[in-house]
Design a protein around this motif. Structure first.
Motif, PDB file in Angstrom:
ATOM      1  N   VAL A  79     -48.247 -18.368 -17.966  1.00  0.00           N
ATOM      2  CA  VAL A  79     -46.903 -17.535 -17.948  1.00  0.00           C
ATOM      3  C   VAL A  79     -45.634 -18.081 -17.064  1.00  0.00           C
ATOM      4  CG1 VAL A  79     -45.974 -15.474 -16.807  1.00  0.00           C
ATOM      5  CG2 VAL A  79     -48.084 -15.227 -18.066  1.00  0.00           C
ATOM      6  N   LEU A  80     -45.941 -18.851 -16.435  1.00  0.00           N
ATOM      7  CA  LEU A  80     -45.196 -20.142 -15.791  1.00  0.00           C
ATOM      8  C   LEU A  80     -44.536 -20.252 -16.993  1.00  0.00           C
ATOM      9  CD1 LEU A  80     -46.775 -20.912 -12.259  1.00  0.00           C
ATOM     10  CD2 LEU A  80     -44.758 -19.333 -12.787  1.00  0.00           C
ATOM     11  N   CYS A  81     -45.477 -21.375 -17.703  1.00  0.00           N
ATOM     12  CA  CYS A  81     -44.549 -21.823 -18.569  1.00  0.00           C
ATOM     13  C   CYS A  81     -43.844 -21.865 -19.963  1.00  0.00           C
ATOM     14  CB  CYS A  81     -45.834 -22.939 -19.374  1.00  0.00           C
ATOM     15  SG  CYS A  81     -46.634 -24.189 -18.624  1.00  0.00           S
ATOM     16  N   VAL A  82     -44.340 -20.254 -19.713  1.00  0.00           N
ATOM     17  CA  VAL A  82     -43.146 -19.089 -20.870  1.00  0.00           C
ATOM     18  C   VAL A  82     -41.678 -19.636 -20.466  1.00  0.00           C
ATOM     19  CG1 VAL A  82     -42.954 -16.869 -21.474  1.00  0.00           C
ATOM     20  CG2 VAL A  82     -45.218 -18.684 -22.609  1.00  0.00           C
ATOM     21  N   ALA A  83     -42.145 -18.810 -18.779  1.00  0.00           N
ATOM     22  CA  ALA A  83     -40.571 -18.970 -17.529  1.00  0.00           C
ATOM     23  C   ALA A  83     -40.350 -20.042 -17.672  1.00  0.00           C
ATOM     24  CB  ALA A  83     -41.418 -18.138 -16.369  1.00  0.00           C
ATOM     25  N   ILE A  88     -35.188 -23.570 -19.308  1.00  0.00           N
ATOM     26  CA  ILE A  88     -34.872 -24.622 -20.177  1.00  0.00           C
ATOM     27  C   ILE A  88     -34.366 -24.799 -20.989  1.00  0.00           C
ATOM     28  CG2 ILE A  88     -35.657 -26.813 -21.164  1.00  0.00           C
ATOM     29  CD1 ILE A  88     -38.508 -26.565 -18.831  1.00  0.00           C
ATOM     30  N   SER A  89     -34.625 -23.732 -22.145  1.00  0.00           N
ATOM     31  CA  SER A  89     -34.028 -23.655 -23.503  1.00  0.00           C
ATOM     32  C   SER A  89     -32.422 -23.320 -23.145  1.00  0.00           C
ATOM     33  CB  SER A  89     -34.842 -22.560 -24.293  1.00  0.00           C
ATOM     34  OG  SER A  89     -36.246 -22.851 -24.440  1.00  0.00           O
ATOM     35  N   ALA A 117     -40.059 -30.998 -24.313  1.00  0.00           N
ATOM     36  CA  ALA A 117     -41.433 -31.104 -24.629  1.00  0.00           C
ATOM     37  C   ALA A 117     -42.959 -30.434 -24.369  1.00  0.00           C
ATOM     38  CB  ALA A 117     -41.105 -32.694 -25.643  1.00  0.00           C
ATOM     39  N   LEU A 118     -42.487 -31.867 -22.883  1.00  0.00           N
ATOM     40  CA  LEU A 118     -44.131 -31.489 -21.684  1.00  0.00           C
ATOM     41  C   LEU A 118     -44.245 -30.594 -21.392  1.00  0.00           C
ATOM     42  CD1 LEU A 118     -45.589 -32.962 -19.472  1.00  0.00           C
ATOM     43  CD2 LEU A 118     -43.587 -33.120 -18.165  1.00  0.00           C
ATOM     44  N   ASP A 119     -43.455 -29.270 -21.116  1.00  0.00           N
ATOM     45  CA  ASP A 119     -43.782 -27.805 -21.237  1.00  0.00           C
ATOM     46  C   ASP A 119     -44.289 -27.389 -22.594  1.00  0.00           C
ATOM     47  OD1 ASP A 119     -43.013 -25.927 -19.052  1.00  0.00           O
ATOM     48  OD2 ASP A 119     -42.754 -24.279 -21.128  1.00  0.00           O
ATOM     49  N   LEU A 120     -43.937 -27.110 -23.216  1.00  0.00           N
ATOM     50  CA  LEU A 120     -44.278 -26.767 -24.183  1.00  0.00           C
ATOM     51  C   LEU A 120     -46.274 -27.093 -24.725  1.00  0.00           C
ATOM     52  CD1 LEU A 120     -41.818 -26.914 -27.183  1.00  0.00           C
ATOM     53  CD2 LEU A 120     -43.362 -25.095 -26.436  1.00  0.00           C
ATOM     54  N   VAL A 121     -46.516 -28.780 -24.461  1.00  0.00           N
ATOM     55  CA  VAL A 121     -47.812 -28.980 -24.033  1.00  0.00           C
ATOM     56  C   VAL A 121     -48.434 -28.644 -22.993  1.00  0.00           C
ATOM     57  CG1 VAL A 121     -48.737 -31.055 -23.923  1.00  0.00           C
ATOM     58  CG2 VAL A 121     -47.715 -31.853 -24.553  1.00  0.00           C
ATOM     59  N   LEU A 122     -47.956 -28.294 -21.493  1.00  0.00           N
ATOM     60  CA  LEU A 122     -48.443 -27.787 -20.699  1.00  0.00           C
ATOM     61  C   LEU A 122     -48.747 -25.889 -21.497  1.00  0.00           C
ATOM     62  CD1 LEU A 122     -46.247 -29.092 -17.642  1.00  0.00           C
ATOM     63  CD2 LEU A 122     -49.052 -29.979 -18.309  1.00  0.00           C
ATOM     64  N   LEU A 123     -48.272 -25.216 -21.849  1.00  0.00           N
ATOM     65  CA  LEU A 123     -48.292 -24.553 -21.953  1.00  0.00           C
ATOM     66  C   LEU A 123     -49.191 -24.176 -23.302  1.00  0.00           C
ATOM     67  CD1 LEU A 123     -47.439 -21.475 -22.191  1.00  0.00           C
ATOM     68  CD2 LEU A 123     -45.499 -21.742 -24.162  1.00  0.00           C
ATOM     69  N   GLY A 124     -49.658 -25.175 -24.445  1.00  0.00           N
ATOM     70  CA  GLY A 124     -50.556 -25.084 -25.183  1.00  0.00           C
ATOM     71  C   GLY A 124     -52.156 -25.549 -24.273  1.00  0.00           C
ATOM     72  N   MET A 125     -52.271 -25.839 -23.109  1.00  0.00           N
ATOM     73  CA  MET A 125     -53.331 -26.136 -22.476  1.00  0.00           C
ATOM     74  C   MET A 125     -53.330 -25.484 -22.093  1.00  0.00           C
ATOM     75  SD  MET A 125     -52.208 -30.566 -21.462  1.00  0.00           S
ATOM     76  CE  MET A 125     -53.960 -30.490 -20.097  1.00  0.00           C
TER      77      MET A 125
END
Lengths: 135, 162
Positions: A79-83, A88-89, A117-125
């Motif tokens: 949830v944090l990663c989505v926020a 960032i976007s 990009a990093l945030d997307l990777v973390l979100l995926g994890m």
């Protein structure tokens, strides 16, 4: 095999969030400035978020590393990663000249696609660990 | 999954509670001696008084007579893309790095006009504050400077700082 993958993912993701949290907790004023520069939240919310958010990162990160309530901890991080993704976007879309604020002064410089990009990777994890992890 | 969501909510609320308690009781200070405890109330933006601002007309006159040093508070990329002619680049986010070179052009009693771009831009205000702390007495902000200067058709330049 999948257990080993999950174990490594937990340590990496949880560790990163603990690190990011500790840096912000050590300098909440700097984090408040970073939040403000995003011009995303109403001004009244800037300080409350600067005070509370790093502790949510820390709590979820520690639990994930320890493996306690691990799926829930991964969910909080997701949830944090989505926020962060939204913040960032919109900053990139508006061409704002801001620091990421993600890892304090450890990652200086202007925000860019790398942060996204990093945030997307973390979100995926985080999504993976929420979904494909046994308690 | 419902149990996981419930646990996630508990983690979030409990962490926030710890954060609130720590913020209430912490008394440590940072390297500058400022307390690390934050107020829950976000301070209002710095108010600029008439003495902090310079109008376009006066700025233009000072520029034409070379009686003021113009400082661009934006990042080097933005500066290179276009700036007020003869301005120097002093990105407020990289102050320590750029200041030594720019300092050669500044005197404590000379006119210094700082600007950035956009109605909301606070970079120039921050730069003004920093310069005043260093003892420069006549620092003023040209509000929304790059835009108003360009729109007025006044001389601009491109390229990296000089």
């Amino acid at each position: 095999m999948i257990r080993l993958v999950n174990f490594v993912l937990r340590l990496v993701l949880g560790g990163l969030f603990v690190l990011a949290a500790v840096i912000k907790i050590m300098d909440p004023a700097a984090f408040a400035v970073d939040i403000q520069n995003y011009r995303f939240l109403p001004r009244a919310m800037v300080h409350p978020v600067a005070i509370l958010l790093p502790w949510v990162e820390l709590g979820a990160g520690v639990l994930l590393v320890l493996g306690v309530w691990r799926r829930a901890a991964a969910l909080v991080i997701a949830v944090l990663c989505v926020a962060f993704l939204v913040a960032i976007s919109q900053a990139l879309a508006r061409g704002l000249d801001v620091h990421c604020g993600c890892f304090g002064t450890l990652a200086a410089g202007r925000i860019g696609w790398r942060n996204l990009a990093l945030d997307l990777v973390l979100l995926g994890m985080a999504v993976w660990l929420t979904r494909w992890q046994r308690e | 999954m419902r149990r996981v969501i419930l646990q996630a909510i508990i983690i979030t609320l409990a962490s926030m509670a710890v954060g609130a308690v720590v913020n209430a009781i912490r008394s440590d200070v940072d390297a500058k001696g400022n307390p690390r405890r934050l107020s829950w109330v976000t301070p209002p933006p710095p108010e600029l008084g008439p003495a902090d601002l310079v109008g376009l007309e006066e700025a233009q006159q000072l520029w034409a007579e070379s009686r003021a040093v113009f400082l661009d508070a934006r990042q080097p990329e933005d500066f290179a893309a276009g700036h007020i002619a003869n301005a120097h680049n002093l990105p407020v986010d990289r102050f320590a790095e750029f200041y030594p070179e720019v300092a050669a052009w500044l005197t404590p009693d000379g006119h210094i006009i700082v600007y950035c771009d956009g109605e909301q831009c606070e970079l120039s205000h921050r730069l003004m504050t920093q310069l005043r702390e260093l003892g420069y007495r006549h620092v003023r902000v040209l509000h929304n400077g790059w835009t108003v200067w360009r729109r007025a058709g006044l001389p601009t330049a491109t390229g990296a700082g000089r």
